[in-house]
Design a protein around this motif. Structure first.
Motif, mmCIF file in Angstrom:
data_model
loop_
_atom_site.group_PDB
_atom_site.id
_atom_site.type_symbol
_atom_site.label_atom_id
_atom_site.label_comp_id
_atom_site.label_asym_id
_atom_site.label_seq_id
_atom_site.Cartn_x
_atom_site.Cartn_y
_atom_site.Cartn_z
ATOM 1 N N VAL A 1 0.728 -1.081 0.021
ATOM 2 C CA VAL A 1 -0.097 0.066 0.110
ATOM 3 C C VAL A 1 0.982 1.303 0.019
ATOM 4 N N ALA A 2 0.768 2.239 -0.909
ATOM 5 C CA ALA A 2 1.456 3.322 -1.133
ATOM 6 C C ALA A 2 0.673 4.549 -0.800
ATOM 7 N N MET A 3 0.658 5.106 0.312
ATOM 8 C CA MET A 3 -0.128 6.197 0.724
ATOM 9 C C MET A 3 0.430 7.632 0.288
ATOM 10 N N TYR A 4 -0.110 8.247 -0.426
ATOM 11 C CA TYR A 4 0.622 9.897 -0.633
ATOM 12 C C TYR A 4 -0.765 10.739 -0.090
ATOM 13 N N GLY A 5 -0.175 11.794 0.641
ATOM 14 C CA GLY A 5 -1.107 12.853 0.784
ATOM 15 C C GLY A 5 -1.324 12.843 2.296
ATOM 16 N N GLY A 6 -0.887 11.945 3.118
ATOM 17 C CA GLY A 6 -1.139 11.984 4.662
ATOM 18 C C GLY A 6 -2.363 11.518 4.779
ATOM 19 N N GLY A 7 -2.817 11.606 6.048
ATOM 20 C CA GLY A 7 -4.115 11.219 6.581
ATOM 21 C C GLY A 7 -4.235 10.739 7.973
ATOM 22 N N ASN A 8 -5.262 10.540 8.747
ATOM 23 C CA ASN A 8 -5.393 9.957 10.018
ATOM 24 C C ASN A 8 -5.618 8.498 9.882
ATOM 25 N N TYR A 9 -5.044 7.624 8.908
ATOM 26 C CA TYR A 9 -5.354 6.347 8.619
ATOM 27 C C TYR A 9 -4.447 5.517 9.729
ATOM 28 N N ASP A 10 -4.787 4.278 10.103
ATOM 29 C CA ASP A 10 -3.962 3.410 11.172
ATOM 30 C C ASP A 10 -3.355 2.223 10.253
ATOM 31 N N LYS A 11 -2.128 2.280 10.234
ATOM 32 C CA LYS A 11 -1.649 1.095 9.039
ATOM 33 C C LYS A 11 -1.856 -0.163 9.745
ATOM 34 N N GLU A 12 -1.589 -0.377 10.716
ATOM 35 C CA GLU A 12 -1.665 -1.671 11.443
ATOM 36 C C GLU A 12 -3.372 -1.990 11.320
ATOM 37 N N ARG A 13 -4.121 -1.146 11.409
ATOM 38 C CA ARG A 13 -5.668 -1.635 11.366
ATOM 39 C C ARG A 13 -6.005 -1.757 9.844
ATOM 40 N N LEU A 14 -5.493 -1.150 8.865
ATOM 41 C CA LEU A 14 -5.842 -1.240 7.577
ATOM 42 C C LEU A 14 -5.127 -2.710 7.154
ATOM 43 N N LYS A 15 -3.771 -3.015 7.716
ATOM 44 C CA LYS A 15 -3.205 -4.182 7.177
ATOM 45 C C LYS A 15 -4.120 -5.427 7.534
ATOM 46 N N VAL A 16 -4.810 -5.315 8.697
ATOM 47 C CA VAL A 16 -5.922 -6.528 8.945
ATOM 48 C C VAL A 16 -7.051 -6.678 8.272
ATOM 49 N N ASP A 17 -7.507 -5.335 8.101
ATOM 50 C CA ASP A 17 -8.913 -5.250 7.455
ATOM 51 C C ASP A 17 -8.954 -5.378 6.071
ATOM 52 N N MET A 18 -7.771 -4.904 5.239
ATOM 53 C CA MET A 18 -7.675 -5.243 4.035
ATOM 54 C C MET A 18 -7.446 -6.592 3.607
ATOM 55 N N ALA A 19 -6.790 -7.297 4.551
ATOM 56 C CA ALA A 19 -6.559 -8.763 4.308
ATOM 57 C C ALA A 19 -7.702 -9.336 4.399
ATOM 58 N N LYS A 20 -8.647 -9.116 5.396
ATOM 59 C CA LYS A 20 -9.790 -9.808 5.197
ATOM 60 C C LYS A 20 -10.752 -9.727 4.011
ATOM 61 N N ILE A 21 -10.641 -8.567 3.479
ATOM 62 C CA ILE A 21 -11.370 -8.276 2.186
ATOM 63 C C ILE A 21 -10.838 -9.344 1.212
ATOM 64 N N VAL A 22 -9.699 -9.351 0.748
ATOM 65 C CA VAL A 22 -8.786 -10.134 0.105
ATOM 66 C C VAL A 22 -8.889 -11.527 0.146
ATOM 67 N N GLU A 23 -9.282 -12.057 1.439
ATOM 68 C CA GLU A 23 -9.390 -13.192 1.756
ATOM 69 C C GLU A 23 -10.646 -13.640 1.300
ATOM 70 N N GLN A 24 -11.851 -13.047 1.755
ATOM 71 C CA GLN A 24 -13.186 -13.142 1.035
ATOM 72 C C GLN A 24 -13.350 -13.097 -0.248
ATOM 73 N N GLU A 25 -12.650 -12.317 -0.952
ATOM 74 C CA GLU A 25 -12.799 -12.266 -2.327
ATOM 75 C C GLU A 25 -12.285 -13.468 -3.172
ATOM 76 N N THR A 26 -11.071 -13.689 -2.538
ATOM 77 C CA THR A 26 -10.186 -14.950 -3.216
ATOM 78 C C THR A 26 -11.199 -16.278 -3.130
ATOM 79 N N ALA A 27 -11.897 -16.198 -1.932
ATOM 80 C CA ALA A 27 -12.585 -17.516 -1.657
ATOM 81 C C ALA A 27 -13.547 -17.632 -2.635
#
Length: 609
Positions: free
Chosen positions: A208-234
């Motif tokens: 994930v390449a983030m430009y422009g800053g923001g109040n995102y939580d990288k550790e949370r995004l790692k977990v939650d984006m992975a959940k979406i990837v797993e569901q779609e691959t299934a």
């Protein structure tokens, strides 16, 4: 003997042609002398193409965004040379330059590209970063789309990172290869000082390449984006990549996304990650664009590849490509745990209401909307809502109905998931896209029933969705109510200007439509109340004004007459509007606790949780 010699001669000729093509090398260097002025400097090197002249061409559109954008309009300073000598150059088409190479073995082409349009589908450069949307940056020799190429990025002096789905060249910093131009044109490049983090999901490394800053939580995004990837691959049973890149541009207000073979570009709002709505919205965008990894990029309409980069590429199936993807983002968000069943069914009911409330849905079919994307979908005007419907919205509704029909017909054994997986595998096996007839045939094969009437009504026709019937299969009750009961509406949208309220659109069949109120008419007064007095009690945060919010309108009843004084092209005119009831509806979905066993089976299969 003659036949044998002829075959040997043909083989020799083909071998010679293939060897000649293999000797041709194409390389690019992209640098940034004046990023603050929004320019990229491109050098294209062609060696081994020994001809009297070579035509090089820039695409006029980018796959996934169905509009001829004329990227060549941003090219300037096109020159060519060989062995230090300037070559003659002639522009022979709007997007094609002819270089008279005089059989030179090595040709150097230089040009500049102005890049200053913020979107996920266009290049943008400033002093902070460069986003290279490749169809608007790179050119290809005519007839050589299948040729490999290399790309070397030379970052501006204050930049240190490059992110792209292209394959890195070992031992050469910021240098990449593409097996052909289809791959190059499908691989955006982010250059700058982006914040990069990674996660693993479905056996694939994701960056994930983030430009422009923001109040995102990288550790949370790692977990939650992975959940979406797993569901779609299934759903599809396999993930076609070993590496995938998310380029995320964070702005004060951002949105949208564009899919690619092993990457995507997303627009996001930098300070929205901490709100429930904003975070869920971002994850929905991730779910939508990642689903295109299968649906569109590999499971695709037959017209969408190989691409014609010079002209429009027409298909009647964008309602599947984009509409079904819009539908599936809801399923993935539910299955990944970011929504609940009640939110899921009401979100889908809201999507159906959007189509019901769009007058153009009674005029344009989903198939026609797909075909006309090039002239309407990406170029709407003030009347588009009256004569057209988005294939995103209509396709989502078709996906809902089709999914429920399949599940009900098979008593919960099959769903639209099975159709999508089967069509993905079919496209993979046949190495081509599908036709509309093939998609329909697969739906009928999986469901065991005819979908001819369904296609007639919902794909090629303009019938309203029978949502009560279809939701009822899953034991979901849907109630319908007027969006603004007992309150009159004008059917006109307006924007505040120095002269008054300028009409920006009117709705088909509304009071404004019937009375002949025109777009660009400027309202001076309403029932002899001046515009300045009419809006004096409103707290306007934007120039857009709802006429229904004005006290002089809000105090009226359905059937009352509203007298307007307007200026049309500087001429005074009086118009009387007989106010009507609001034709728009709201849908509310409720899961029936007393549903039958058969309905509960459908509901469980539908949700997949």
């Amino acid at each position: 003997m003659f036949i044998k010699k002829s075959i040997l001669s043909l083989v020799a000729l083909l071998t010679f042609i293939m060897a000649a093509k293999a000797q041709v090398k194409i390389g690019f260097e992209v640098s940034f002398k004046e990023p603050q002025a929004h320019y990229a400097e491109v050098q294209m090197n062609i060696s081994g193409l020994v001809k009297d002249y070579v035509d090089v061409k820039m695409p006029v559109w980018t796959p996934g965004s169905y509009l001829v954008r004329e990227f060549e309009k941003s090219v300037e300073g096109f020159t060519a040379s060989a062995s230090g000598k300037t070559l003659k150059v002639e522009k022979v088409r709007k997007n094609s330059w002819r270089v008279y190479s005089a059989k030179a073995k090595d040709i150097k082409i230089n040009y500049r590209v102005y890049a200053f349009e913020i979107s996920v589908r266009t290049a943008f450069i400033d002093e902070s970063h460069a986003f290279l949307s490749p169809t608007g940056i790179f050119m290809h020799p005519a007839g050589m789309i299948k040729s490999p190429s290399t790309v070397k990025i030379i970052p501006f002096k204050s930049w240190s990172k490059v992110s792209t789905g292209l394959t890195p060249v070992t031992g050469q910093q910021f240098t990449y290869t593409a097996p052909d131009f289809d791959w190059l044109y499908d691989s955006p490049i982010e250059v700058g000082n982006q914040d990069i983090f990674e996660f693993m999901a479905a056996g694939v490394r994701h960056e994930v390449a983030m430009y422009g800053g923001g109040n995102y939580d990288k550790e949370r995004l790692k977990v939650d984006m992975a959940k979406i990837v797993e569901q779609e691959t299934a759903v599809y049973g396999e993930n076609p990549n070993k590496y995938y890149l998310f380029i995320v541009h964070n702005y004060a207000r951002g949105g949208g996304g564009l899919e690619h073979l092993n990457s995507t570009t997303l627009g996001a709002t930098r300070d929205a990650y901490k709100t429930e709505k904003g975070y869920k919205g971002f994850l929905s965008l991730v779910a939508h664009e990642y689903h295109h990894l299968w649906n569109v990029k590999r499971l695709r309409p037959v017209a969408l590849g190989p691409f014609d980069y010079d002209n429009e590429n027409y298909t009647t199936n964008l309602w599947v490509a984009e509409g079904f993807t819009s539908y599936y983002e809801n399923k993935y968000i539910l299955r990944a745990g970011f929504d609940d069943p009640n939110g899921f069914v009401n979100g889908l009911a809201g999507g159906i209401a959007t189509v019901l409330n769009t007058p153009g849905a009674k005029v344009q079919s989903a198939a026609a909307s797909s075909y006309d994307a090039w002239i309407i979908g990406y170029r709407p005007n003030e009347n588009s809502k009256n004569n057209s419907i988005s294939y995103y919205n209509k396709g989502e509704v078709i996906g809902i109905l089709m999914d429920l029909e399949i599940i009900n017909a098979t008593k919960g054994a099959k769903s639209l998931d099975d159709v999508m997986k089967a069509m993905y595998l079919q496209c993979k096996t046949l190495k081509r896209g599908y036709t509309d007839a093939e998609f329909k045939a697969m739906v009928e094969k999986i469901s065991g029933i005819s979908f001819t009437n369904f296609w007639t009504k919902y794909v090629n026709g303009v019938d309203d969705a029978e949502y009560v019937k279809y939701f009822g299969y899953a034991g979901v009750k849907v109630s319908t109510e007027n969006a603004t009961p007992d309150k009159p509406v004008t059917g006109a949208a307006a924007q505040l200007t120095n002269d008054g309220l300028a009409i920006t659109s009117t709705t088909r069949g509304s009071a404004a439509w019937d009375a002949g109120l025109n777009v660009n008419d400027v309202i001076v007064s309403l029932d002899d109340v001046t515009v300045s007095d009419a809006i004096s009690t409103l707290r306007l945060r934007a120039p857009q004004v709802s006429l229904e919010s004005l006290p002089v309108v809000a105090g009226k009843k359905i059937g009352d007459v509203l007298k307007l004084k307007v200026k049309r092209d500087g001429i005074d005119k009086e118009i009387a509007l007989t106010l009507k009831a609001n034709p728009s509806v709201r849908l509310k979905a409720t899961i029936d606790e007393n549903a039958t066993a058969a309905q509960k089976t459908v509901l469980k299969k539908w949700m997949g949780i």
